[in-house]
Design a protein around this motif. Structure first.
Motif, PDB file in Angstrom:
ATOM      1  N   UNK A 247       0.771  -1.205   0.093  1.00 56.10           N
ATOM      2  CA  UNK A 247       0.114  -0.035  -0.010  1.00 56.10           C
ATOM      3  C   UNK A 247       0.702   1.174  -0.036  1.00 56.10           C
ATOM      4  N   UNK A 248       1.890   1.237   0.882  1.00 52.85           N
ATOM      5  CA  UNK A 248       2.825   2.594   0.674  1.00 52.85           C
ATOM      6  C   UNK A 248       3.509   2.695  -0.465  1.00 52.85           C
ATOM      7  N   UNK A 249       3.844   1.584  -1.153  1.00 54.32           N
ATOM      8  CA  UNK A 249       4.546   1.542  -2.481  1.00 54.32           C
ATOM      9  C   UNK A 249       3.550   2.435  -3.409  1.00 54.32           C
ATOM     10  N   UNK A 250       2.341   2.005  -3.365  1.00 52.10           N
ATOM     11  CA  UNK A 250       1.343   2.551  -4.278  1.00 52.10           C
ATOM     12  C   UNK A 250       1.308   4.115  -3.961  1.00 52.10           C
ATOM     13  N   UNK A 275      16.994  14.846   7.376  1.00 47.70           N
ATOM     14  CA  UNK A 275      16.577  13.485   7.136  1.00 47.70           C
ATOM     15  C   UNK A 275      16.277  12.590   8.510  1.00 47.70           C
ATOM     16  N   UNK A 276      17.506  12.737   9.357  1.00 48.06           N
ATOM     17  CA  UNK A 276      17.578  11.922  10.565  1.00 48.06           C
ATOM     18  C   UNK A 276      16.504  12.489  11.556  1.00 48.06           C
ATOM     19  N   UNK A 277      15.963  13.843  11.785  1.00 48.78           N
ATOM     20  CA  UNK A 277      15.059  13.877  12.585  1.00 48.78           C
ATOM     21  C   UNK A 277      13.566  13.880  11.933  1.00 48.78           C
ATOM     22  N   UNK A 278      13.471  13.933  10.447  1.00 48.62           N
ATOM     23  CA  UNK A 278      12.365  13.946  10.001  1.00 48.62           C
ATOM     24  C   UNK A 278      11.863  12.069  10.148  1.00 48.62           C
ATOM     25  N   UNK A 279      12.739  11.297  10.149  1.00 51.66           N
ATOM     26  CA  UNK A 279      12.331  10.027  10.235  1.00 51.66           C
ATOM     27  C   UNK A 279      12.178   9.529  11.723  1.00 51.66           C
ATOM     28  N   UNK A 280      12.669  10.338  12.755  1.00 52.84           N
ATOM     29  CA  UNK A 280      12.488   9.841  14.097  1.00 52.84           C
ATOM     30  C   UNK A 280      11.021  10.438  14.332  1.00 52.84           C
ATOM     31  N   UNK A 281      10.790  11.570  13.992  1.00 54.22           N
ATOM     32  CA  UNK A 281       9.436  12.199  14.182  1.00 54.22           C
ATOM     33  C   UNK A 281       8.347  11.534  13.442  1.00 54.22           C
ATOM     34  N   UNK A 284       7.021   8.540  15.088  1.00 55.43           N
ATOM     35  CA  UNK A 284       6.270   8.674  16.171  1.00 55.43           C
ATOM     36  C   UNK A 284       4.726   8.650  15.851  1.00 55.43           C
ATOM     37  N   UNK A 285       4.428   8.994  14.629  1.00 55.83           N
ATOM     38  CA  UNK A 285       2.983   9.209  14.476  1.00 55.83           C
ATOM     39  C   UNK A 285       2.653   8.201  13.399  1.00 55.83           C
ATOM     40  N   UNK A 286       3.459   7.586  12.703  1.00 53.36           N
ATOM     41  CA  UNK A 286       2.869   6.565  11.542  1.00 53.36           C
ATOM     42  C   UNK A 286       3.946   5.347  11.534  1.00 53.36           C
ATOM     43  N   UNK A 287       4.552   4.955  12.775  1.00 56.43           N
ATOM     44  CA  UNK A 287       5.337   3.758  12.973  1.00 56.43           C
ATOM     45  C   UNK A 287       6.427   3.775  11.828  1.00 56.43           C
ATOM     46  N   UNK A 288       7.731   2.928  12.254  1.00 53.87           N
ATOM     47  CA  UNK A 288       8.822   3.358  11.636  1.00 53.87           C
ATOM     48  C   UNK A 288       8.859   2.545  10.325  1.00 53.87           C
ATOM     49  N   UNK A 289       7.961   1.430  10.141  1.00 53.29           N
ATOM     50  CA  UNK A 289       7.895   0.894   8.931  1.00 53.29           C
ATOM     51  C   UNK A 289       7.482   1.850   7.846  1.00 53.29           C
ATOM     52  N   UNK A 291       7.091   4.957   7.827  1.00 52.48           N
ATOM     53  CA  UNK A 291       7.776   6.229   7.723  1.00 52.48           C
ATOM     54  C   UNK A 291       9.160   6.048   6.850  1.00 52.48           C
ATOM     55  N   UNK A 292       9.858   4.865   7.026  1.00 43.28           N
ATOM     56  CA  UNK A 292      10.989   4.616   6.427  1.00 43.28           C
ATOM     57  C   UNK A 292      10.712   4.460   4.772  1.00 43.28           C
ATOM     58  N   UNK A 293       9.576   3.928   4.502  1.00 48.47           N
ATOM     59  CA  UNK A 293       9.355   3.993   3.090  1.00 48.47           C
ATOM     60  C   UNK A 293       9.004   5.276   2.290  1.00 48.47           C
ATOM     61  N   UNK A 294       8.112   6.051   3.312  1.00 45.24           N
ATOM     62  CA  UNK A 294       7.982   7.289   2.755  1.00 45.24           C
ATOM     63  C   UNK A 294       9.081   8.177   2.663  1.00 45.24           C
ATOM     64  N   UNK A 295       9.908   8.400   3.879  1.00 43.84           N
ATOM     65  CA  UNK A 295      11.087   9.293   3.700  1.00 43.84           C
ATOM     66  C   UNK A 295      12.265   8.851   2.616  1.00 43.84           C
ATOM     67  N   UNK A 296      12.283   7.392   2.687  1.00 46.74           N
ATOM     68  CA  UNK A 296      13.377   6.764   1.695  1.00 46.74           C
ATOM     69  C   UNK A 296      13.262   7.034   0.231  1.00 46.74           C
ATOM     70  N   UNK A 297      12.091   7.452  -0.247  1.00 48.73           N
ATOM     71  CA  UNK A 297      11.879   7.698  -1.596  1.00 48.73           C
ATOM     72  C   UNK A 297      12.186   9.054  -1.948  1.00 48.73           C
TER      73      UNK A 297
END
Length: 368
Positions: A247-250, A275-281, A284-289, A291-297
């Motif tokens: 779903x997140x890839x889509x 990037x570091x702080x955006x990933x951490x924050x 906290x609101x959408x879980x790290x999995x 979040x990583x997919x979103x920021x990583x793109x």
């Protein structure tokens, strides 16, 4: 039906489906944006983890280690260290689901503290899971998305693990030594042949994660092995997590085609520190999995994203799936106030988040 119910009630998946459906009104997803290597890697990992869970490998190790604990400090150390090690190979979810009930059974029997030890088990599982490419599902995404080599990955994870263990050891020093009766080992036996075969397949999977071989082959072998041992293993797999990735890839494929959103996200990840702080924050609101997919793109600062996503697993209850499982498992097996546990657990989680955020920042700045 049980599998479908578990999928349907997964909160993170529900949110993912909602935002994905909304994004479809703005753009059409592109097949090329779906990282199938990550999906097959996560599927293989989840299958192998469930095989190990079925074989009760972690249960046996826990009973063996606790049989030598003669005081509360040693018992805490053994359970937490086992959580760290198990998190490395079995992931943090299976680790907390297995070890927390085992500890709470002992704690209730001898009237031992429950809140701090359970919190440390959960934290240890998160720390251990960050160490390996397969310990956390988002680590698999990072390896796949950025073609990270094994050497480079462990250059990032080893310092983080070492510093985290040092901090955890300092915490152990404040745990009092209260004598307890040594635990009797439960009569659980390991089926050595399937355990050894599963370990060989796990090594095969390791090469697939780093693209030395096509990941589809370890996935097929893992599924065949699970079906050969017990077909019901396939019912235990976290299919909701696979659907969340998809779903997140889509969703990200869609928002990448909306210039205003792309510019907004780029503005949040314009540097390594941001990037570091955006990933951490965001964790906290959408879980790290997710979040990583979103920021990583939208960023090429891989080490910052690795540290931020793993450290972001601390803090809030939804920082990582393991956090929610800790709370759920304690509510099912704990015997002290659930409210008291949640308050103290939250305080310790955010204390850990603050300390590790400083640690991660130091690792980035000094290139350790």
């Amino acid at each position: 039906m049980t599998v479908l119910k578990n999928i349907a009630k997964d909160r993170i998946l529900q949110i993912t489906v909602l935002i994905t459906v909304v994004s479809l009104f703005f753009a059409k997803p592109r097949l090329a944006d779906i990282n199938f290597h990550t999906l097959w890697s996560v599927a293989a990992m989840l299958t192998l983890i469930q095989i190990y869970a079925y074989l009760h490998v972690l249960d046996v190790l826990a009973y063996k280690l606790t049989s030598i604990a003669d005081n509360t400090r040693k018992l805490n150390i053994l359970f937490t260290v086992l959580a760290v090690i198990a998190g490395m190979f079995l992931g943090n979810d299976i680790t907390v689901l297995t070890l927390i009930p085992l500890y709470l059974n002992i704690a209730k029997r001898y009237k031992l503290p429950q809140i701090l030890p359970v919190t440390l088990i959960g934290m240890g599982a998160n720390i251990g899971a960050a160490f390996t490419p397969w310990g956390n599902p988002h680590n698999i995404f990072l390896v796949s998305r950025y073609n990270v080599s094994p050497i480079k990955f462990f250059e990032w994870s080893v310092p983080y693990l070492v510093v985290s263990l040092i901090i955890m050891w300092l915490v152990f020093l404040f745990i009092p030594k209260k004598d307890i009766p040594t635990q009797k080992t439960e009569p659980i036996r390991i089926s050595w042949r399937p355990t050894i075969i599963t370990t060989v397949v796990f090594i095969f999977f390791f090469f697939g994660v780093f693209r030395a071989i096509d990941i589809i082959w370890p996935l097929i072998v893992a599924i065949v092995l699970a079906l050969a041992i017990n077909p019901r293993i396939m019912l235990k797999i976290d299919y909701a997590l696979l659907l969340t990735f998809t779903g997140f890839f889509i969703f990200i494929s869609d928002i990448q085609q909306i210039p205003a959103i792309v510019n907004l996200i780029h503005g949040m990840v314009y540097s390594e520190i941001s990037t570091y702080f955006a990933s951490i924050l965001s964790s906290q609101v959408m879980s790290n999995v997710p979040s990583t997919i979103l920021v990583g793109k939208f960023t090429n600062y891989v080490q910052a994203l690795f540290l931020g996503s793993n450290i972001g697993g601390f803090g809030s209850a939804i920082g990582s799936m393991a956090n929610m499982l800790v709370l759920k498992t304690f509510n099912q097996h704990g015997s002290v106030s659930k409210k008291k546990f949640f308050i103290q657990w939250t305080i310790m989680q955010f204390a850990g988040l603050i300390i590790l955020t400083i640690v991660g920042l130091g690792l980035l700045i000094f290139r350790i």
